[in-house]
Structure formats: C-alpha cells, structure tokens
Scaffold this motif. Structure first.
Motif, mmCIF file in Angstrom:
data_model
loop_
_atom_site.group_PDB
_atom_site.id
_atom_site.type_symbol
_atom_site.label_atom_id
_atom_site.label_comp_id
_atom_site.label_asym_id
_atom_site.label_seq_id
_atom_site.Cartn_x
_atom_site.Cartn_y
_atom_site.Cartn_z
ATOM 1 N N UNK A 16 1.749 -9.798 -3.648
ATOM 2 C CA UNK A 16 0.784 -8.805 -4.147
ATOM 3 C C UNK A 16 -0.125 -8.308 -3.026
ATOM 4 N N UNK A 17 -0.645 -9.235 -2.227
ATOM 5 C CA UNK A 17 -1.624 -8.859 -1.203
ATOM 6 C C UNK A 17 -0.982 -8.159 -0.002
ATOM 7 N N UNK A 18 0.260 -8.536 0.321
ATOM 8 C CA UNK A 18 0.921 -7.932 1.488
ATOM 9 C C UNK A 18 1.666 -6.659 1.105
ATOM 10 N N UNK A 19 2.395 -6.687 -0.036
ATOM 11 C CA UNK A 19 3.176 -5.530 -0.472
ATOM 12 C C UNK A 19 2.557 -4.989 -1.756
ATOM 13 N N UNK A 20 1.357 -4.495 -1.653
ATOM 14 C CA UNK A 20 0.630 -4.064 -2.846
ATOM 15 C C UNK A 20 1.214 -2.848 -3.531
ATOM 16 N N UNK A 21 2.022 -2.054 -2.801
ATOM 17 C CA UNK A 21 2.603 -0.850 -3.394
ATOM 18 C C UNK A 21 3.612 -1.240 -4.471
ATOM 19 N N UNK A 22 3.366 -0.788 -5.683
ATOM 20 C CA UNK A 22 4.255 -1.118 -6.801
ATOM 21 C C UNK A 22 5.688 -0.665 -6.581
ATOM 22 N N UNK A 73 -7.287 -2.089 -3.576
ATOM 23 C CA UNK A 73 -7.503 -3.459 -3.073
ATOM 24 C C UNK A 73 -8.139 -4.340 -4.141
ATOM 25 N N UNK A 74 -9.058 -3.759 -4.928
ATOM 26 C CA UNK A 74 -9.707 -4.526 -5.996
ATOM 27 C C UNK A 74 -8.691 -4.880 -7.083
ATOM 28 N N UNK A 75 -7.814 -3.916 -7.414
ATOM 29 C CA UNK A 75 -6.764 -4.179 -8.416
ATOM 30 C C UNK A 75 -5.864 -5.321 -7.946
ATOM 31 N N UNK A 76 -5.520 -5.307 -6.665
ATOM 32 C CA UNK A 76 -4.660 -6.365 -6.107
ATOM 33 C C UNK A 76 -5.364 -7.719 -6.159
ATOM 34 N N UNK A 77 -6.651 -7.727 -5.818
ATOM 35 C CA UNK A 77 -7.411 -8.982 -5.833
ATOM 36 C C UNK A 77 -7.519 -9.544 -7.250
ATOM 37 N N UNK A 78 -7.798 -8.673 -8.226
ATOM 38 C CA UNK A 78 -7.889 -9.117 -9.629
ATOM 39 C C UNK A 78 -6.540 -9.654 -10.119
ATOM 40 N N UNK A 79 -5.456 -8.980 -9.713
ATOM 41 C CA UNK A 79 -4.113 -9.429 -10.093
ATOM 42 C C UNK A 79 -3.832 -10.819 -9.538
ATOM 43 N N UNK A 80 -4.253 -11.052 -8.301
ATOM 44 C CA UNK A 80 -4.043 -12.361 -7.670
ATOM 45 C C UNK A 80 -4.809 -13.456 -8.414
ATOM 46 N N UNK A 81 -6.046 -13.154 -8.840
ATOM 47 C CA UNK A 81 -6.858 -14.139 -9.580
ATOM 48 C C UNK A 81 -6.189 -14.485 -10.913
ATOM 49 N N UNK A 118 4.868 -7.992 -9.996
ATOM 50 C CA UNK A 118 4.956 -6.587 -10.433
ATOM 51 C C UNK A 118 4.372 -6.390 -11.834
ATOM 52 N N UNK A 119 4.520 -7.385 -12.717
ATOM 53 C CA UNK A 119 4.022 -7.241 -14.093
ATOM 54 C C UNK A 119 2.500 -7.162 -14.126
ATOM 55 N N UNK A 120 1.864 -8.131 -13.485
ATOM 56 C CA UNK A 120 0.390 -8.182 -13.512
ATOM 57 C C UNK A 120 -0.201 -7.012 -12.735
ATOM 58 N N UNK A 121 0.384 -6.690 -11.584
ATOM 59 C CA UNK A 121 -0.127 -5.578 -10.770
ATOM 60 C C UNK A 121 -0.025 -4.254 -11.535
ATOM 61 N N UNK A 122 1.089 -4.028 -12.232
ATOM 62 C CA UNK A 122 1.269 -2.780 -12.994
ATOM 63 C C UNK A 122 0.285 -2.693 -14.153
ATOM 64 N N UNK A 123 0.020 -3.835 -14.803
ATOM 65 C CA UNK A 123 -0.926 -3.836 -15.932
ATOM 66 C C UNK A 123 -2.353 -3.587 -15.461
ATOM 67 N N UNK A 124 -2.743 -4.274 -14.395
ATOM 68 C CA UNK A 124 -4.113 -4.131 -13.887
ATOM 69 C C UNK A 124 -4.364 -2.741 -13.310
ATOM 70 N N UNK A 156 12.872 -0.404 2.125
ATOM 71 C CA UNK A 156 11.637 -0.081 1.401
ATOM 72 C C UNK A 156 11.283 -1.164 0.384
ATOM 73 N N UNK A 157 11.343 -2.414 0.810
ATOM 74 C CA UNK A 157 10.975 -3.536 -0.058
ATOM 75 C C UNK A 157 12.161 -4.344 -0.532
ATOM 76 N N UNK A 158 13.375 -3.763 -0.465
ATOM 77 C CA UNK A 158 14.557 -4.482 -0.932
ATOM 78 C C UNK A 158 14.883 -5.721 -0.121
ATOM 79 N N UNK A 159 14.326 -5.796 1.095
ATOM 80 C CA UNK A 159 14.600 -6.962 1.957
ATOM 81 C C UNK A 159 13.835 -8.208 1.497
ATOM 82 N N UNK A 160 12.784 -8.024 0.686
ATOM 83 C CA UNK A 160 11.936 -9.162 0.286
ATOM 84 C C UNK A 160 12.741 -10.246 -0.431
ATOM 85 N N UNK A 161 13.512 -9.904 -1.496
ATOM 86 C CA UNK A 161 14.267 -10.970 -2.169
ATOM 87 C C UNK A 161 15.337 -11.583 -1.282
ATOM 88 N N UNK A 162 15.889 -10.765 -0.338
ATOM 89 C CA UNK A 162 16.886 -11.334 0.563
ATOM 90 C C UNK A 162 16.263 -12.356 1.503
#
Length: 723
Positions: free
Chosen positions: A425-431, A211-219, A192-198, A492-498
């Motif tokens: 980042x790539x699967x759940x790109x929505x901040x 998609x480009x923002x997500x790819x750059x964040x992953x790199x 979330x930190x890198x994706x929000x900054x990029x 709406x994403x809360x299941x990911x950490x579980x």
C-alpha cells in the motif's frame, strides 16, 4: 382368577422395558419402528440443513469477501479511453459470462467436488493426484493411505507421469506456483480492497490527500491482522453481518441505477455483445481484459477455504446470494457509466446516490476489511498443508477451533503478511498498479486450478473424454486469454506477484531440496538392526534405566545419528522406541491407524510409527503422547503372545513390567540436530541451495514442541552430514 397372557404374533416386536422377568413386555408394531426411524432421519436432515445454513451465513464473512467486493476496483482498474455505450455493454457481457462460467460452473460445481477429504486448494489437488495415482516425487515416508496399486486400471496419462521424472517435477512446480500465487493473493487482496474502499473519502472531501488515504488503509489492515489470533469462526461471526449488509445493499443500489439510467442493460447478457466488443476494439479490447478479470477475484477462496466450511454451505451462499448480488451490482454500475461514460476512474462511488453515500461508504470500508479475511484464511490453510508435507520451513500452527480442524492460524505467517500488505500500500499506492499485479495472480491461479482439475478428471474420476475436452478447452482458452492480457502489464505492477512468488518458490524449493538431500544421506548411511546388535554387543556399551523415544526420519532402517550417539555416549536406554512421524498425503488419519508398532529381535527395542494427515492437529501433550504409545506397545506385546505357551506368557509379563519400570525411571526424547558439511567437492548449486537451507533450518521451529514434549525431557544430538 386365571391370568390371560396374550402371546405376541410374529409381526410384533417384544421390548422389555424394566429388565426383569416380572415386567410386562411392551409391543411395538414394525410400522411404529419405521415411523420412529423416519422421524429421526427427518430430524437429522433438518439439523444438517440448519447447520449448512448457519455455515453458509458464516462463509459471507470468510470465503466471499474478496469476490463480492470486487465492484470497488474493477472499473477503476481498466485503462478505458473515451468508452462508448457499446463498449460498456460488451464489458458487462464479458463480466457476466466470466462470473457464470468460472464462478458457477467451474468453482461452485466442479472444483468444489475435488476436495481431498474436506481440504481444498492447489496442494490438496496435487496430494489427491499423488495419493490415488502415486505420481509425486515425495520420499517413501509421505506415501498416503489407499494409494492406487492396480496397474491395470491406470490411465495412459497416469502411466506417462509415473515413467517421466520431468513430468512429475513439472507437476510439482505447477502446484508450488499455484500455492505461491495464492499466498500472493493473500497479500494483494487486503491491499487493493481496503485502499479502494478508503478512496471514497476523497470525493466528498477533496482536501484529503492520497497519502492520508494510504496511511488510513494501512492502519485498518494492521488492526485486521491483529484480530486473526482469535480464529476464523469468531472473526467470521463478527464479519458476516457486515458482508450480509454489503451483499444486500449494493444490488439494491444497482437496481435503482438500472431503473434510472439504463433499464435495458440486461440485453448485454447476449454473448454477441462480446464478439462485437472485440471486433470493434481489437488489441485495446484484449488489453482491457486485465481489468475485467478482477470481477472473479477471490473465487479461488471458494475452493481453498473448504477446510474451514463444507461444500454445501459454500454452494448455497454463492448461488443464492453472492452471484445474484454481483450480477445486479455490475449491471447497475454499467448502467450508470453508459450515461456518465467518463466516470469510470471512480466507477463505484460515483454510481452511489448522494442520499445513501455515507452509509454505503461505511459498509464498503467494513466489507473491504472482510474481503481481506477470505484470502488470509486460505493462506493459513495452504501454509499448514505445505509445512506438514515438508515443502515449507516449520512455523507455529495454532488450531483455533475444537470442532473444525481445518481452522488454523500461524503467528509468523500472519505478521509477515501484515508487513507485506502495508508495504504494498505504502510503496505502490496507485490502485491501477496493484490492480495489474492482482490480475496476474487471479488469472494464473485459475489457470493452474484448471490444469490440475483436468488431471483429476482423467486419472481419478475417469470422466468421459468428451466432457473433459469440453471443460479443458472452454476454461483453458478463456483463462489463457486472460493470462495473456495481464502479462502485458508486467512493467506496470504485474511484476509484484512474480517477485513475491519467486521468493516463496525459492524458499519452498530450497527447503524441499535440503530435506530430500538429508533423506538420501540417511538412507545411504542407515543403521540396520544387525549393525545395532553389533554395537550393543560391545562390552563398553551399557543399557541404562529409562524409556527413550529416539526419533528417526526413515522407516527401512535406523537413522545414522544412532550410531553416532552410541559410539560417543556408550549407552542406550533399556527400553528404546525408535519413533517416526509419518505425514501422509491424506487430510486426516483415523485414530485406530495413528500408532503402528513393530517389535525388533533385540530386547527392549521397538519401532513406532505415528501417522498424521496434513489437516490433523499435531498438538498432543507430552505425557498423553507417552501414555498412548505405551498403551499401544502393551497391546502389541499381548497380541503376539501364544496363550498355550507358558514361557510366552512369562515373557509378556516381563516385557510389560520392563515398560512400566522404564517409564518410572524417566522418559527422554532424543532427536538429531543435523547440519550439512559443505566441502570443496560440492557443486556451486549445492553450495548455494544447501547454505540457504541451513539458514532456514537454523531459524525454523523444532518438530518436537508440536508434540508438547517438556524441554527437560529433550536431548538433541548434533551430527554433520556430508553434502
């Protein structure tokens, strides 16, 4: 000519500086000594202060990255709908009091004092409770030093835990859940930190796709994880200037925004704005807490990263830089949004003045990378603690600092975290989805820490009941409300950490259950020294030359693998040392307590226990390890001889001589390679869990390479344990 010698008075101290009888004595008055001692003490205090300030500077790059970069994603994570001026004032008031109560009071002043000999985090709290009150469900080999045994002094709560197995298991589950959530934090913070900054690239360049923002964040994240092998100190020294720039620049922008947009923003520090906010908004205001809780994200790293720094340095950095920076930055953001209420979806970059947009973007992106570091470092520490306490499969742990033993790095864990971060980042790109997931982690970890800290206050610190009640009610209610709000975002994403925590908890439980089953089998089928004497009395069994370290997991008796070995090999070395590696529920064991020797009644047979804490570096070189044990054996032999008895002296010389001969003949290390035989009589639960344990056990690292033992000296004896 007569020599006049002035005799020293009773108040003078004579110091012979030359060491011979003809030298003239130099006399110092006690006040000189006091002055010298005072100077030395002042120098020492000055050095400690300098060291704390240097460490405080370094904490910016490791501990506080996640916390101080939270303005990047807090407002964008809130589902705001046509917010008013009063709404924004209420939200800022909630964030201010959350930072003050949870950040300043709870973590910086209470939790940071609950360290376990310098180690922090959920497991450190759990081990602290187990060690002082003995309420864990660990096997006997894990009982730590200084375990409380004075029943009279135990509290009613301690007695309840000691008598209730269900309560002890529940406490273990809570500690495991907190650990798993913290590891989940280590996955979500970088994402979330890198994706929000990029995401700041999209405002000046609308053509840049998501998609480009997500790819750059992953790199960016991949590069960060590849840097981890250089160690926390080097990484923090590199990152601290970046965080220093961020911590200074964002509040300056905040002050500018306050002056230009809403100078009276600080009236929101009054708590009545919080009550008005909930009175007006009701359920929708409660749901917004899922976003506001992110303002305190990363605060757990203050506690979990204690092994990398010290409490004073963390307190200095938080109270004098991080806290003021966050208060001013959020004030500036809120002041801007009051005048531009619909810009909340990009609540950070919109409030940056155009003239400094690009410098802030560069600093923000760099700071987001640093933010990831705090939770990555905490994850390494937590995994290391879990491994040595037998709650997690053995992974490679590298100590990256000679001076700070808490600084660790695990290659396997590092690359798994990297893959999971990039996948999120790539699967759940929505901040917003990642923010919802993040909220669940942050609030649950805080709540678990509150529960464990309350138990520490009652059972160890013996804090007055009024203060305990005040602490528990304030923080449990506050964090409980946050937890209830974030749970509404489960779909709406809360299941990911579980999902992440469930997988980790299953791994931890499966490993712990398998290890417990093995320990139970070994205790049931252990070889006693009387049985060993019977086996060696068999004429077909030979005592062969050499020194053998035979590793066993139990202390009261010998491993059943020994009987299996003697029956099939028909031999035992002339000098055999039954060695137990004992991990204590303490961070570090003093060198003089490390090796404990016990002599058996059988010739050439000894018992050796090597004690380690969960923060100790178990990285002795093989030869050095053998030297230490032989030296301890020789001291033990000499200590137990009778000086008056000539025959004892001869026996001592013979034993010492036999040790050296055995070592020259060759050293071998024997350990069991056991597996479960899962028969038809096993329950479905045992079949499933033990099969999973076998998969992990076959793919994890051996315990012996950690001691630096050369492969040519290792022997593994296979044996099936009936489940």
């Amino acid at each position: 000519m007569e020599n006049h010698v002035q005799h020293p008075s009773s108040n003078d101290v004579v110091v012979n500086v030359n060491g011979d009888s003809d030298s003239e004595a130099r006399r110092l008055h006690p006040t000189d000594h006091a002055f010298s001692s005072q100077q030395q003490q002042q120098r020492q205090e000055g050095n400690e202060r300098r060291e704390s300030l240097v460490l405080a500077y370094k904490t910016l790059g490791v501990v506080f990255g996640g916390l101080v970069t939270s303005p990047l994603y807090v407002y964008p994570s809130m589902p705001l709908k046509s917010p008013t001026e009063d709404d924004y004032l209420g939200i800022y008031s909630i964030m201010f009091w959350t930072l003050t109560l949870i950040g300043v009071v709870k973590y910086a002043n209470v939790a940071i004092r609950a360290d376990d000999h310098g180690e922090g985090g959920t497991f450190a709290l759990y081990s602290l409770l187990c060690r002082h009150v003995n309420i864990g469900i660990l096997p006997p080999k894990h009982v730590g030093l200084n375990t409380t045994k004075d029943v009279q002094k135990r509290t009613l709560l301690a007695k309840f835990f000691q008598t209730s197995l269900v309560a002890r298991r529940l406490l273990l589950f809570v500690a495991m859940l907190g650990t798993c959530m913290l590891i989940g934090d280590g996955i979500l913070t970088p994402a979330i930190s890198v994706l929000s900054a990029m995401d700041g690239l999209r405002a000046p360049f609308p053509s840049v796709s998501k998609s480009l923002v997500e790819a750059l964040s992953a790199v960016v994240l991949i590069v960060l994880f590849l840097l981890q092998k250089f160690g926390t100190s080097r990484v923090s020294f590199l990152f601290s200037p970046i965080m220093g720039s961020w911590t200074l620049s964002t509040p300056l922008v905040g002050v500018y925004s306050i002056i230009h947009h809403y100078p009276s923003i600080f009236k929101a520090l009054s708590p009545h704005y919080i009550f008005h906010f909930f009175w007006r908004n009701g359920k929708s205001g409660w749901l917004l807490l899922g976003g506001t809780v992110l303002c305190i994200t990363g605060s757990e790293a203050m506690f979990a990263d204690l092994g990398h720094f010290n409490p004073k340095s963390i307190q200095i950095a938080f109270l004098f830089t991080i806290y003021p920076s966050l208060v001013l930055t959020y004030a500036g953001q809120t002041a801007y949004l009051i005048k531009h209420p619909n810009d909340h979806d990009d609540g950070f970059y919109k409030f940056i003045p155009t003239s400094v947009y690009w410098p802030i973007f560069v600093i923000a992106t760099s700071a987001a990378v640093v933010a990831s570091q705090s939770l990555i470092s905490a994850t390494f520490s937590v995994i290391k603690q879990s491994v040595v306490l037998d709650y997690f499969p053995r992974v490679k742990v590298v100590h990256t600092s000679k001076s700070k033993e808490g600084e660790v790095y695990s290659p396997e864990v590092n690359y798994i975290l990297m893959v999971l971060c990039v996948a999120v980042i790539l699967i759940f790109g929505d901040g917003k989805d990642i923010g919802n997931a993040f909220g669940v982690v942050v609030s649950l970890v805080m709540l678990i820490t509150t529960i464990l800290l309350t138990l520490v206050m009652i059972m160890i610190w013996r804090t007055p009941a009024v203060l305990v009640c005040l602490y528990f009610v304030v923080f449990f209610v506050m964090e409980g409300i946050y937890v209830s709000a974030v749970f509404t975002k489960f779909a709406e994403g809360g299941w990911i950490p579980f999902a992440i925590s469930f997988i980790l908890a299953f791994i931890m439980f499966g490993w712990f259950y398998g290890r417990q089953k093995k320990t139970d089998y070994e205790l049931t089928h252990k070889i006693t020294f009387e049985r060993l004497e019977e086996l060696l009395a068999d004429r077909s069994v030979n005592r062969v030359p050499g020194l053998c370290f035979f590793y066993t997991n139990i202390q009261d008796g010998l491993t059943p693998i020994l009987g299996h070995y003697i029956k099939n090999m028909k031999s035992l070395h002339k000098v055999t040392v039954f060695t137990t590696l004992k991990y204590l529920l303490v961070p570090k064991v003093a060198p003089q307590d490390r090796i404990v020797i016990k002599k058996s009644n059988l010739k050439g047979v000894y018992c050796c226990m090597i004690q380690y804490g969960y923060a100790d570096a178990l990285n002795l070189e093989g030869d050095h390890f053998v030297d230490q044990v032989i030296s301890s054996l020789e001291k033990h032999i000499q200590k137990h001889q009778s000086p008056e008895n000539l025959s004892d002296s001869e026996e001592t010389e013979e034993e010492t001589s036999n040790l050296e001969e055995a070592r020259v003949a060759g050293v071998v290390h024997v350990r069991g390679k056991t597996r479960f035989y899962i028969g038809q009589n096993c329950s479905w639960f045992d079949k499933f869990v033990l099969s999973f344990y076998e998969v992990m056990h076959n793919n994890c690292r051996s315990g012996l390479p950690a001691l630096g033992i050369p492969p040519q000296q290792r022997i593994e004896v296979g044996m099936l344990y009936e489940a």
